[in-house]
Design an enzyme around this catalytic site. Structure first.
Site: not given
Ligand code: ADP
Length: 501
Positions: A198, A273, A307, A404
């Site tokens: 995804k 990560e 990161c 961060e």
């Molecule tokens: P950022 O805050 O930098 O956008 P995220 O950690 O929110 O980083 O996003 C990294 C990835 O995790 C993206 O592919 C996002 O769609 C996914 N993501 C965000 N929220 C969830 C969740 N609750 N469960 C699974 N995947 C998630």
């Protein structure tokens, strides 16, 4: 669609973004079960770049079923390690042949300069696939000399097998969309797993195009499934899915914790990560002609959206003014603009949300007493640009030093002696990376041994290689990507014991 396709845009990319993009499930490109699509934006203009099928629980479910079937029954299951390696090598070759196109896609969707995407993101992804192709034939168990005290005289042949963990869900971020897809897919495919990938909702395009190359390379249907969609829906469904054996996640620490909770249902294996707030330490005996541009690049590379960005700059007091002025001068020289302009060195942040977030941190820092030597605010009237920023008058209690920011903002602080710096550098809930600039090799290696970080760079920064494991101490994650360490995340050990008559 949405934006006028400038003549600068690579023709294949223009074609690719012109049609709504579908998702890849079981070797077929299909619409979402719901029929919904979502927009991905050009961060240089804020305009819609393309429409993409919006995966949700039902699509994830279909993709997991396809991956399960491909793992349990498909031709993948019967392929030799050598054949798997050859497919990975072919994928690397195809990607390399399309370097220009992937550079454009990445630059348009993420905002990064085209030249950087072509020089770093794409070649690193190609190299990662080649490195992992080599491992496919070298995943070995051991023979075990066992003693078994309660069966005196009996003889056994005992050995271990290293087997793929099975169906892997992989959730990746938007800062290096193609490279993160490669870091995830490479080891999974080398070890014989099957995948539901995804991509981030902000940057789904390169992973979808890579899905086409996966098919062209000849991977069997269902081995790689790519389901774009939002984190809270598609991502959460993948992390919680009872038929997924392992989830590999790269993203924020906050979401990493949600992934751990979601994975608890079937106790799937988890690797993470996550974020960082990496210390970059410059001693007075460093070669400042390299330490200054190196420290600037440590934070400003990829607009600070790394990161492992060197976001806490510690400088020994006697050279503090010189280093700060030098880093500020480097920041002033950076040409900020659209990623597709040939002289751009820093593009926009990826999204309006990130722009708001970074500007929020800048306001918080300035109101807590930090001063911007350079930068400090949004840049331009269109798109999501932020000025490269150096903050001084900062201390470890401030939000901008603790949290961060994920933008082109460095917080600088002086230190007085080498003894003081280690506890200050380690004073973070994160532990992803750190750097030391000095000519004193003993000091460098002693610090490297004591810094609580998964990577320590000495007299360099942001050096990555497929052979070097990458990952975090503390709340920066679980497990290591790349190197042969990553193979442990995608295999499990079986012990076999045969009694010899
Ligand atoms: P950022 O805050 O930098 O956008 P995220 O950690 O929110 O980083 O996003 C990294 C990835 O995790 C993206 O592919 C996002 O769609 C996914 N993501 C965000 N929220 C969830 C969740 N609750 N469960 C699974 N995947 C998630």
């Amino acid at each position: 669609m949405g934006i006028a396709i400038s003549p600068q845009i690579h023709p294949q990319v223009a074609d690719f973004i012109d049609k709504p993009r579908k998702m890849l499930i079981n070797g077929k490109w299909q619409n979402a079960v719901s029929g919904k699509t979502f927009p991905t934006y050009n961060p240089a203009t804020g305009e819609v770049l393309a429409q993409v099928a919006e995966g949700d629980r039902d699509d994830i479910d279909q993709a997991v079923r396809a991956a399960r079937k491909a793992f349990d029954q498909g031709p993948w299951h019967r392929m030799t390690p050598s054949e798997r390696g050859r497919l990975l090598w072919k994928l690397a070759d195809l990607l390399e042949q399309h370097t220009e196109e992937f550079g454009y896609l990445e630059s348009l969707d993420n905002g990064k300069p085209l030249a950087v995407a072509k020089a770093a993101d794409v070649p690193l992804a190609v190299d990662l696939f080649r490195y992992m192709a080599g491992w496919a034939t070298k995943i070995e168990g051991n023979t075990l000399p066992i003693s078994v005290p309660y069966t005196p005289g009996a003889k056994y042949l005992a050995y271990t097998l290293r087997e793929p963990v099975g169906v892997v869900g992989q959730i990746i971020p938007w800062n290096f969309p193609l490279l993160m897809a490669a870091w995830k897919l490479g080891p999974a495919l080398a070890t014989g797993c099957t995948v539901v990938l995804k991509p981030a909702e902000q940057t789904p395009l390169s992973a979808l195009r890579l899905g086409e190359l996966v098919q062209e390379a000849g991977f069997p249907d269902g081995v790689v499934n790519v389901v774009p969609g939002y984190g809270e829906t598609a991502g959460a469904a993948l992390a919680a899915h009872p038929d997924v054996d392992k989830i590999a996640f790269t993203g924020s620490t906050e979401v990493g914790k949600l992934i751990v909770h979601a994975a608890a249902g079937n106790l799937k294996k988890v690797s993470l990560e996550l974020g960082g707030k990496s210390p970059n330490v410059v001693f007075k005996d460093a070669d400042l002609d390299t330490a200054i541009p190196g420290s600037a690049s440590a934070i400003f590379f990829n607009h600070g959206q790394c990161c492992c960005a060197g976001s806490r700059l510690y400088v020994e007091r006697s050279v503090y003014e010189r280093v700060i002025e030098g880093v500020a001068e480097e920041a002033r020289k950076i040409k900020v603009g659209s990623g597709l302009e040939p002289d751009t060195q820093m593009g926009p942040l990826v999204s309006e949300e990130q722009l708001r977030r970074v500007c929020g941190y800048l306001e918080a820092g300035l109101s807590e007493g930090a001063q911007a030597v350079v930068g400090g605010q949004k840049a331009g009237s269109k798109g999501y640009f932020v000025e490269p920023t150096v903050l001084v008058n900062t201390n470890e209690k401030m939000k901008v030093v603790k949290e961060e920011i994920f933008g082109p903002v460095v917080t600088a602080m002086p230190f007085d002696n080498p003894e003081e710096i280690l506890p200050r550098a380690n004073d973070s809930e994160y532990g992803l990376a750190a750097a030391v600039w000095t000519r004193d090799i003993s000091k460098a290696h002693q610090l490297a041994a004591n810094l609580r970080a998964g990577t320590v760079w000495i007299n360099c920064y942001n050096i990555f290689d497929a052979a070097m494991p990458f990952g975090g101490y503390k709340q920066s994650g679980w497990g290591r990507e790349m190197g042969h360490d990553v193979l442990n995340l995608y295999t499990q050990t079986k012990a076999v014991c045969a009694k010899l008559a």
